[in-house]
Design an enzyme around this catalytic site. Structure first.
Site, short mmCIF file in Angstrom:
data_model
loop_
_atom_site.label_atom_id
_atom_site.label_comp_id
_atom_site.label_asym_id
_atom_site.label_seq_id
_atom_site.Cartn_x
_atom_site.Cartn_y
_atom_site.Cartn_z
CG ASN A 1 -1.74 1.22 1.39
OD1 ASN A 1 -1.89 1.98 0.42
ND2 ASN A 1 -2.28 1.44 2.58
CE LYS B 1 0.37 3.51 4.83
NZ LYS B 1 0.08 3.60 6.24
CG HIS C 1 -5.79 1.70 5.17
ND1 HIS C 1 -5.37 2.66 6.08
CD2 HIS C 1 -4.72 0.90 4.95
CE1 HIS C 1 -4.10 2.43 6.37
NE2 HIS C 1 -3.68 1.37 5.71
CD GLU D 1 -3.03 5.42 6.65
OE1 GLU D 1 -3.03 5.51 5.41
OE2 GLU D 1 -2.08 4.93 7.31
CD GLU E 1 -3.45 -2.82 7.25
OE1 GLU E 1 -2.31 -2.99 6.81
OE2 GLU E 1 -4.13 -1.82 6.99
N GLY F 1 2.23 2.20 10.62
CA GLY F 1 3.13 3.35 10.46
C GLY F 1 3.82 3.78 11.74
CB SER G 1 5.24 -1.64 11.98
OG SER G 1 4.76 -0.32 12.21
C1 PEP Z 1 -0.77 0.02 5.82
O1 PEP Z 1 -0.80 1.17 5.40
O2 PEP Z 1 -1.66 -0.76 5.49
C2 PEP Z 1 0.33 -0.37 6.69
C3 PEP Z 1 0.28 -1.55 7.23
O3 PEP Z 1 1.34 0.55 6.89
P1 PEP Z 1 2.79 0.28 7.58
O4 PEP Z 1 3.32 -1.01 6.98
O5 PEP Z 1 3.60 1.46 7.19
O6 PEP Z 1 2.56 0.15 9.03
#
Ligand code: PEP
Length: 251
Positions: free
Chosen positions: A10, A12, A95, A97, A167, A173, A213
């Site tokens: 992803n 983003k 997601h 976000e 997630e 992040g 992460s």
């Molecule tokens: C994501 O945006 O779905 C995500 C898991 O981000 P990160 O790997 O940066 O934590």
């Protein structure tokens, strides 16, 4: 049949130029990639077509969001039908976000999921709890409620088009990855819930991937968990180490 390992990237709202996007694609195009893993990358919508046309054919492309209507006066939106017309086969929905910054509710995400599947898109459906919810012992209940909204509007056969991404919001992040125990525990709970609310065979066949992460340093151990069928990777999908994450079960 064993579930095929799945790794999604992803991007983003990154990177901030077409040149940088090209560099990421060049790395993926020249790497030795585990051919048994399904790989999907989700660049910003502006770059979807460029990426689709330049990335190697084994890597599929995904949008990061879509609307639930086919067309109309919805400024700034992209419809599932338009994505299918552009040969984009996947979309990420739900997601955290989108839930947090854009006020998307589980019911709205369910509507979008239904519309995306109807248009023949496949969906990476994201769920996960906040730190406060985890610390209050509410992880399973929160995730089930997010999934329930989708279960309520889908038919059993629709689930073949869904990959569930667990997630935890506190891991996205932040550099604070879930332990393999935490990921496995939450993902087994999700599988049990899908078994009870949809059917045992859907639960057995649906990929449940972990996101939050993930890096080359932690992906190998996470990938050994029986209910971790892959990853959704944010920050690290923009870096060369994404290749190591894709290959985490090889080395
Ligand atoms: C994501 O945006 O779905 C995500 C898991 O981000 P990160 O790997 O940066 O934590």
């Amino acid at each position: 049949m064993p579930r095929q390992f799945f790794v999604g990237g992803n991007f983003k709202m990154n990177p901030s130029s077409r040149d940088q996007t090209k560099s990421i694609i060049n790395i993926l195009n020249s790497a030795d990639l585990d051919s048994t893993t399904e790989i999907v990358i989700a660049p910003p919508s502006l770059y979807l077509m460029d990426v689709k046309e330049t990335v190697r054919s084994e890597i599929q492309v995904s949008a990061q969001n879509c609307h639930h209507k086919d067309s109309g006066a919805f400024t700034g939106e992209i419809s599932p039908v338009q994505l299918v017309d552009a040969n984009i086969p996947w979309v990420i929905l739900g997601h955290s976000e989108r839930r947090t910054h854009f006020g998307e509710t589980s019911e709205f995400i369910a509507q979008k999921t239904k519309a995306a599947l109807k248009a023949t898109l496949k969906v990476i459906l994201c769920v996960g709890e906040t730190l406060e919810e985890r610390e209050a012992g509410k992880t399973a209940a929160v995730v089930q409620k997010q999934l329930q909204a989708v279960v309520d509007v889908l038919q059993e056969s629709d689930w073949s088009g869904i990959v569930i991404a667990y997630e935890p919001v506190w891991a996205i992040g932040t550099g604070r990855v879930a332990t393999s125990f935490q990921a496995e525990e939450a993902q087994l709970d999700i599988r049990t819930y899908i078994s009870q609310s949809v059917s045992p065979s859907v639960a057995e066949n649906t990929r449940i991937i972990y996101g939050g992460s993930v890096t080359a340093a932690n992906s190998k151990e996470l990938s050994t968990q029986p209910d971790v069928d892959g990853f959704l990777v944010g920050g690290a999908s923009l870096k060369p180490e994404f290749v190591n994450i894709i290959n985490s079960r090889l080395t």
